[in-house]
Scaffold this motif. Structure first.
Motif, PDB file in Angstrom:
ATOM      1  N   ARG A 184      -7.457   2.384   0.922  1.00  0.00           N
ATOM      2  CA  ARG A 184      -7.611   3.604   1.715  1.00  0.00           C
ATOM      3  C   ARG A 184      -6.709   3.549   2.941  1.00  0.00           C
ATOM      4  NH1 ARG A 184     -13.841   5.785   1.684  1.00  0.00           N
ATOM      5  NH2 ARG A 184     -14.324   5.318  -0.512  1.00  0.00           N
ATOM      6  N   ARG A 185      -6.326   4.724   3.415  1.00  0.00           N
ATOM      7  CA  ARG A 185      -5.394   4.803   4.531  1.00  0.00           C
ATOM      8  C   ARG A 185      -6.032   5.462   5.749  1.00  0.00           C
ATOM      9  NH1 ARG A 185       0.335   6.611   1.598  1.00  0.00           N
ATOM     10  NH2 ARG A 185       0.435   4.804   0.161  1.00  0.00           N
ATOM     11  N   ARG A 190      -9.463   3.080   6.290  1.00  0.00           N
ATOM     12  CA  ARG A 190      -9.372   1.632   6.072  1.00  0.00           C
ATOM     13  C   ARG A 190     -10.677   0.934   6.437  1.00  0.00           C
ATOM     14  NH1 ARG A 190      -4.134   2.342   8.231  1.00  0.00           N
ATOM     15  NH2 ARG A 190      -4.846   1.665  10.287  1.00  0.00           N
TER      16      ARG A 190
END
Length: 548
Positions: A184-185, A190
Motif C-alpha cells: 500500500r502507498r 502504508r
C-alpha cells in the motif's frame, strides 16, 4: 530465613472484633502464589500462604524420587521468567537462586538425510548449524526470522506482565509495523497495510508461519515442536507467536536453576520469609467466604484464616469450587465453569535415573564439554509425527510415536544425581486424560512410557539399557499430585479463545471476580497462561497493593 508458620503478630490489622485479618491470604503455594506473596510482603503487607500439599512450589518443585536424585515434579527448563522483571525486582539471586545458561538451548537430532540442528545462543553458530544440516537458504531465512520476530516476541512478553486489556494489548505492540511489509502507498495506506499484515501474522497458525519462512522439514519440525509444548497443535490459529518466541532465546537462553526447578521456589520462600511472610503447608482450603468487611478462608483441618484480600493462585475450577462453597451464586459459578475449556490433557512426563546420558548420533565436534545436554532435545524431525500424535490423543489413544523433549541437565548441574549417575527428564505429547475403551492410565502408563523410551533409543541407540530408575507421570497422576485438573499442565487450554482478555473467561480476565470485591486471581489459569513466568503472581500482587 524461611517463612514463619506462627500466627500474625499483634500489629496485624483487625477489621472485625475477634477476627484478626492479615492483609492478604494466598491460596496455593505454586510459584505464582509465592511470587504474589513475596511482592506483598516486600511492600510491608502481612501475608499468609495456604497450600494443601506438603511440598511448596506445585509444578515448580524438586524432590528425591530416587535415592540421591533431585527430580523435578513439573517444569525443568525455565524460559519465560528469565525475560521477566520478577527475578530482579524480588532480588532472588540474593536469596540463593542461580541459573546456568542452557547453551546449546535446543537441538534437533540427525536424520538419514541431514545432520542435527544445534540451536546456540549465538545466532551465527546456530545459522552455521542450520546451513550444515539443511542448506544456506534456510540458514539465511532463520537469521531474517530472528530479526523480524525478536521485537515481536519482546512485545508479547511485555503484554504478559500487565493486566490483559484491549488497550494494553494494543500498546504493547505499538511500533511493530516496521517488522511487516505492505504494497500500500501513502502514509496512511502504508501504516494501515503494515498493521493488517502484522496482525495477520500474529494470528496465523504456527504451521503457516513455518511454511512461509522455511523449506526444510527438519527445521520446521524442530520449531513446530518447540512451539507446540504450550499445548495447541501448530495448525491452530494464533500459534505463530509460540514459535516466534524462539527468537528470544538468542537474547537470553533457557536457564536451569541449580539444584532443580524447585530452587526457584526455595528462593521465593526465603525472600518471603525475610519479609515476615507465612506459609502453611498440608492443609488445603475448602471454602472462601465473606466475613464482615473481609474474607475468611476455611481449611480441611478446621482452621479459619481471615484476610482483607484473598489471592486465589490455584486452578480456576478449584477457585470456583471454593467460592461456591462460600456462598457465591451457583448459577454464576456454573456458567463460568461451563465456558472454561480445560481440555483433555496435554502430555506426560517420564523421569529417568541412569548410568549414562543419551549418546545422540552424528553430533558435531565443536560442542561444549556437556554436549547437547543443556538443550531441549526436540526429538521430532517431521511434523507428521506431531500430527499423528495429536490425532491419536484426540480419539483417546496414546500415540505410537510420542513427540518427546529430552533434558539431561545433570550434565550441567551435577547436584541432581549421585556421582557417576545422571538424571534425564522427558516430556511427551500428546496423551489424553480420558482414554478410549474404558482403559485406565494404570493400565496404559507402562506402555506409554516404553514408547517414550523407544523414541530416545531411536535417536540415541542403546540408551534404554542405561536406565536404572523410572518414574512415570501420566495425566491422571499430574492431576492427583499437582492439582492439575484434567492433567492439563497449563490449567486451561492455550488456544487463542482462552488467552489474553478471554482467559480463563471474559468475566474473570481482569484477575478479579465480579461480585466478590477483594478476591483476586493468579496462577496458570489466568493471563498469561502456563509456563514458569511469575507474571500472574506479579499482576495480582500489584492489584492487591492498589486496594489500600
Amino acid at each position: 530465613m524461611t517463612p514463619s508458620s506462627t500466627t500474625p503478630s499483634s500489629t496485624t490489622p483487625s477489621t472485625t472484633p475477634g477476627h484478626p485479618a492479615v492483609d492478604a491470604i494466598v491460596v496455593g503455594a505454586g510459584h505464582n502464589g509465592l511470587v504474589a506473596a513475596a511482592y506483598l510482603a516486600r511492600d510491608g503487607r502481612s501475608v499468609r500462604v495456604l497450600e494443601r500439599d506438603d511440598v511448596a512450589g506445585g509444578a515448580v518443585s524438586t524432590i528425591e524420587r530416587f535415592p540421591g536424585y533431585r527430580v523435578d515434579r513439573g517444569s525443568s527448563a525455565h524460559l519465560m521468567i528469565r525475560h521477566s522483571p520478577v527475578l530482579d525486582e524480588l532480588a532472588l539471586t540474593d536469596h540463593g537462586l542461580r541459573y546456568v545458561d542452557c547453551d546449546p538451548w535446543a537441538f534437533s537430532p540427525a536424520t538419514d538425510n541431514s545432520a542435527p540442528i544445534i540451536f546456540r545462543t549465538d545466532l551465527d553458530a546456530t545459522c552455521t548449524s542450520i546451513e550444515r544440516a539443511v542448506g544456506t537458504a534456510d540458514a539465511d531465512a532463520y537469521r531474517r526470522f530472528v530479526e523480524v520476530w525478536r521485537p515481536r516476541a519482546r512485545s508479547v512478553m511485555r503484554s504478559f506482565y500487565g493486566p490483559a486489556t484491549p488497550g494494553r494489548f494494543a500498546t504493547a505492540f505499538t511500533g511493530l509495523t516496521g517488522t511487516a511489509t505492505t504494497a500500500r502507498r501513502g502514509p496512511v495506506g502504508r501504516r494501515t497495510g503494515a498493521m493488517l499484515s502484522l496482525t495477520q501474522e500474529l494470528m496465523s497458525s504456527g504451521d503457516a508461519l513455518l511454511d512461509r519462512w522455511f523449506t526444510a522439514e527438519p527445521l520446521k519440525a524442530a520449531l513446530a515442536w518447540f512451539g507446540a509444548q504450550s499445548g495447541p497443535p501448530m495448525d491452530a490459529p494464533g500459534t505463530a507467536p509460540m514459535i516466534g518466541f524462539a527468537a528470544l532465546q538468542h537474547d537470553i537462553p533457557p536457564g536451569r536453576a541449580v539444584g532443580g526447578s524447585g530452587a526457584l521456589t526455595e528462593a521465593l520462600l526465603r525472600r518471603l520469609g525475610s519479609d515476615g511472610g507465612e506459609v502453611a503447608l498440608g492443609d488445603g482450603a475448602t471454602a472462601i467466604t465473606r466475613c464482615g468487611d473481609h474474607w475468611r478462608v476455611e481449611t480441611a483441618g478446621g482452621e479459619q484464616h481471615c484476610g482483607t484480600t484473598v489471592i486465589a493462585a490455584c486452578h480456576i475450577l478449584t477457585t470456583l469450587d471454593l467460592l461456591a462453597a462460600g456462598g457465591l451464586p451457583a448459577q454464576t459459578v456454573d456458567r463460568w465453569r461451563s465456558q472454561i475449556v480445560v481440555g483433555d490433557g496435554i502430555g506426560m512426563a517420564v523421569r529417568l535415573g541412569t548410568d549414562a546420558l543419551p549418546a545422540y548420533r552424528d553430533l558435531p565436534s565443536d560442542l561444549p564439554p556437556h554436549g547437547v545436554h543443556s538443550a531441549l532435545g526436540l526429538l521430532v524431525t517431521d511434523r507428521a509425527q506431531l500430527r499423528r500424535a495429536r490425532a491419536a490423543a484426540s480419539v483417546g489413544e496414546s500415540p505410537e510415536r510420542p513427540a518427546c523433549v529430552s533434558m539431561g541437565y545433570s550434565a550441567i548441574d551435577p547436584t541432581l544425581a549421585p556421582p557417576g549417575r545422571h538424571l534425564v527428564n522427558v516430556w511427551a505429547q500428546w496423551h489424553p486424560y480420558r482414554l478410549a475403551g474404558g482403559r485406565t492410565w494404570a493400565q496404559a502408563g507402562p506402555g506409554a512410557a516404553a514408547a517414550v523410551v523407544a523414541e530416545l533409543d531411536r535417536h540415541a541407540p542403546g540408551f534404554g539399557d542405561h536406565i536404572e530408575h523410572m518414574h512415570i507421570q501420566t495425566p491422571d497422576e499430574l492431576e492427583r499430585e499437582l492439582g492439575l485438573i484434567g492433567g492439563n499442565i497449563m490449567h486451561v487450554e492455550m488456544s487463542i479463545d482462552q488467552m489474553f482478555f478471554w482467559r480463563p473467561h471474559p468475566d474473570l480476565s481482569a484477575h478479579r471476580v465480579p461480585g466478590a470485591d477483594g478476591i483476586l486471581l493468579a496462577g496458570a489459569s489466568t493471563h498469561p497462561g502456563g509456563g514458569v513466568t511469575g507474571a500472574s503472581g506479579r499482576i495480582s500482587a500489584h492489584l492487591a497493593m492498589r486496594r489500600r
